[in-house]
Motif scaffolding. Sequence first.
Motif, PDB file in Angstrom:
ATOM      1  N   PHE A   1      45.022  38.862  39.943  1.00  0.00           N
ATOM      2  CA  PHE A   1      43.649  38.767  40.458  1.00  0.00           C
ATOM      3  C   PHE A   1      43.457  37.482  41.249  1.00  0.00           C
ATOM      4  O   PHE A   1      42.898  37.498  42.356  1.00  0.00           O
TER       5      PHE A   1
ATOM      6  N   LEU B   1      42.303  36.913  45.045  1.00  0.00           N
ATOM      7  CA  LEU B   1      41.135  36.107  45.405  1.00  0.00           C
ATOM      8  C   LEU B   1      41.503  35.057  46.445  1.00  0.00           C
ATOM      9  O   LEU B   1      40.763  34.834  47.414  1.00  0.00           O
TER      10      LEU B   1
ATOM     11  N   PRO C   1      36.907  42.326  39.567  1.00  0.00           N
ATOM     12  CA  PRO C   1      37.563  41.352  38.687  1.00  0.00           C
ATOM     13  C   PRO C   1      37.586  41.749  37.212  1.00  0.00           C
ATOM     14  O   PRO C   1      37.142  41.009  36.338  1.00  0.00           O
TER      15      PRO C   1
ATOM     16  N   ASN D   1      35.714  41.187  32.328  1.00  0.00           N
ATOM     17  CA  ASN D   1      35.719  40.557  33.651  1.00  0.00           C
ATOM     18  C   ASN D   1      36.317  39.154  33.523  1.00  0.00           C
ATOM     19  O   ASN D   1      36.311  38.538  32.459  1.00  0.00           O
ATOM     20  N   ILE D   2      36.855  38.671  34.620  1.00  0.00           N
ATOM     21  CA  ILE D   2      37.642  37.438  34.602  1.00  0.00           C
ATOM     22  C   ILE D   2      36.831  36.232  34.139  1.00  0.00           C
ATOM     23  O   ILE D   2      37.328  35.388  33.389  1.00  0.00           O
TER      24      ILE D   2
END
Length: 202
Positions: free
Chosen positions: A165, A169, A86, A125-126
């Motif tokens: 992303f 997911l 991520p 990162n997300i």
Amino acid sequence: MTQLAATTLPEEDRLRADLYNFMGLILAGPPDQMLLDQCAALSGDDSELGQGFAALSKLASKTKPSGAESEFNRLFIGLGRGELLPYASYYLTGFLNEKPLAALRQDMVARGLERAANVFEPEDNIASLMEMMGAMIAGRFSTPATLAQQKTFFNRHIAPWAAHFFTDLEGAKNSVFYAPVGKIGRAFMQIEAEAFRLSKDD
């Protein structure tokens, strides 16, 4: 959030900040029982975002922290690496710790944002990016960011990859609890991108 920001922030922006903060929290690590209980208390409507919240609520009421932790590890940690990576650098270049991370660090310095001392993940990162947007909107570290500043940050660091992303997911083979998190994130990114596109505050 500063007291000033709390009293002057428009309701719409407070809700946006809350959703960014929620996404940052739930993607930063496996949810504990308190967060699962909070998720179980959520409700939704017929919108895509609302459907995501309704599905998450239903799953959270049946999920134990140990199960959520196992799923989180399979998705994001795994043996060597999880099913998903991520990070903006990975999604945009195919490698970790690349130019997108360097560009983000420059913008973080300019905005007075810094990585927490107990966080060792790369900043792109997300979860961190969701938290940064929430902090900027709410003015947690300084005055709330203007719409133009939010738009610039979003378009530079989030828009190019976050929806991709969240779609991954939502459809990941190890996603059960996290599938509606992906749906919520994907729908939210679409709403934000469209709102920024239509905004006159360039």
